[in-house]
Enzyme design. Sequence first.
Site, PDB file in Angstrom:
ATOM      1  N   GLY A 239       0.845  -1.183   0.000  1.00  0.00           N
ATOM      2  CA  GLY A 239       0.000   0.000   0.000  1.00  0.00           C
ATOM      3  C   GLY A 239       0.881   1.232   0.000  1.00  0.00           C
ATOM      4  N   HIS A 240       0.256   2.400   0.043  1.00  0.00           N
ATOM      5  CA  HIS A 240       1.027   3.644   0.002  1.00  0.00           C
ATOM      6  C   HIS A 240       1.221   4.262   1.384  1.00  0.00           C
ATOM      7  CE1 HIS A 240      -0.012   4.291  -4.562  1.00  0.00           C
ATOM      8  NE2 HIS A 240       0.636   3.162  -4.313  1.00  0.00           N
ATOM      9  N   GLY A 241       0.966   3.493   2.436  1.00  0.00           N
ATOM     10  CA  GLY A 241       1.241   3.979   3.780  1.00  0.00           C
ATOM     11  C   GLY A 241       0.074   4.713   4.403  1.00  0.00           C
TER      12      GLY A 241
END
Length: 391
Positions: A239-241
């Site tokens: 994911g992108h955090g």
Amino acid sequence: MSARSSNITFFVIMSMAFMLMSSTKAVFNVLNYGAKTDGATDSTSPFLKAWAAACGSTAAATIYVPKGRFLLKAVVFRGPCKSSITVKVDGTLVAPLDYWALGNSGYWILFIQVNNVTLLGGSLDARAAKFWACRNSGQSCPPGARSITFNWANDITISGLTSINSQLSHIVINSCNNVLVKNVKTYAPDQSPNTDGIHIQGSTGVTISGSTLQTGDDCISIGPGTKNLFMTNIKCGPGHGVSIGSLGWTMTEVGVQNLTLTNSVFIGSDNGVRIKTWARPSNSFVKNVLFANLIMSNVKNPIIIDQDYCPNNAGCPNQSSGVKISGVTYKNIQGTSATQNAVIFECSKSKPCSGIRLQDIKLTYMNKASSSSCTNVGGSSSGVLIPRSCL
Ligand SMILES: *[C@@H]1O[C@H](CO)[C@@H](O)[C@H](O)[C@H]1NC(C)=O
Ligand SMILES: *[C@@H]1O[C@H](CO)[C@@H](O)[C@H](O)[C@H]1NC(C)=O
Ligand SMILES: *[C@@H]1O[C@H](CO)[C@@H](O)[C@H](O)[C@H]1NC(C)=O
């Protein structure tokens, strides 16, 4: 036993029985309204009938969804209701396979203006693989739907929910107060576009705990107007955090304040903790944020502030973000970075970041110290600092 004491005993037992009966919840089983467990028959209308009955109940109501697969089209559960409602789900709700069925509605399952709603368990499968393929191929596709959304809702609990393969965000909390999200799981592949795990905006008093978020976009994304958000025991990646932003697209925007993320783990994600703002004029802000006790495992940008966000350089006349970022603390963050530069503070030239604090950071890159970079940022650092602080 005397006649008198047996009378008293009888009276006590009868009143206990009465109390039990009157506290019994009204239960509305969707099967009794015609829902089918075959995953193929449209159960939208039976679910709406069960909702109408529960919402009109003066006793605390439970809607029960047993095991099985229930096909639901875009559906709105509207309040306010007469009493609190528990939605207990043992089954899986599935979206139509044809993504156009939801794709223009913006949402799949929408709760609106509800209070005191508890959602327990359940799985959502929006079956969006063909929708992502459409978007990735550049064909013309509908804008897409979020899987489950709460709008203008108060006193909400979402516990034990699993959401897979959403078209856009899995779970959205928008303009709500007092929301607890716990033990949820989201799954979508790494490359599925815009599939945020949990998106929050315009909301006060949201807690997210004990959740595993694996998805194609942000694990948690935090939009304008988020206040008093507490996140703990989150497992993120792929994911992108955890991302505050993108903020500052508009000139007038409600800022973000009082956020905490603790005791969480990031595994192979693109970012760890990120604050991202458009390089555009805005009066927005981010203040009073604590990121503490985090483990990063092979994360590309473990700590990042990016105020120069402007893809394709379109719509950023001044190339400068008006969003003021202040009072952000990073404390006890350890692990491995997948890139050399593990700490990036790229702040606005017109509104430099202030009060940025680093304490006890240990992030390595290929078994060596990583590096950090600072632009337009003020703050302080203490404790063990790897990479060396650029503040
Ligand atoms: C929610 O439920 C609590 C107790 O269960 C009650 O005190 C409160 O008034 C309810 N709130 C709303 C908005 O219905
Ligand atoms: C900040 O948020 C926390 C929840 O994380 C809340 O308990 C606290 O009261 C908030 N502080 C202020 C000043 O609103
Ligand atoms: C444009 O950026 C400059 C700093 O480079 C700043 O002084 C000015 O206020 C900015 N203008 C707007 C409209 O944000």
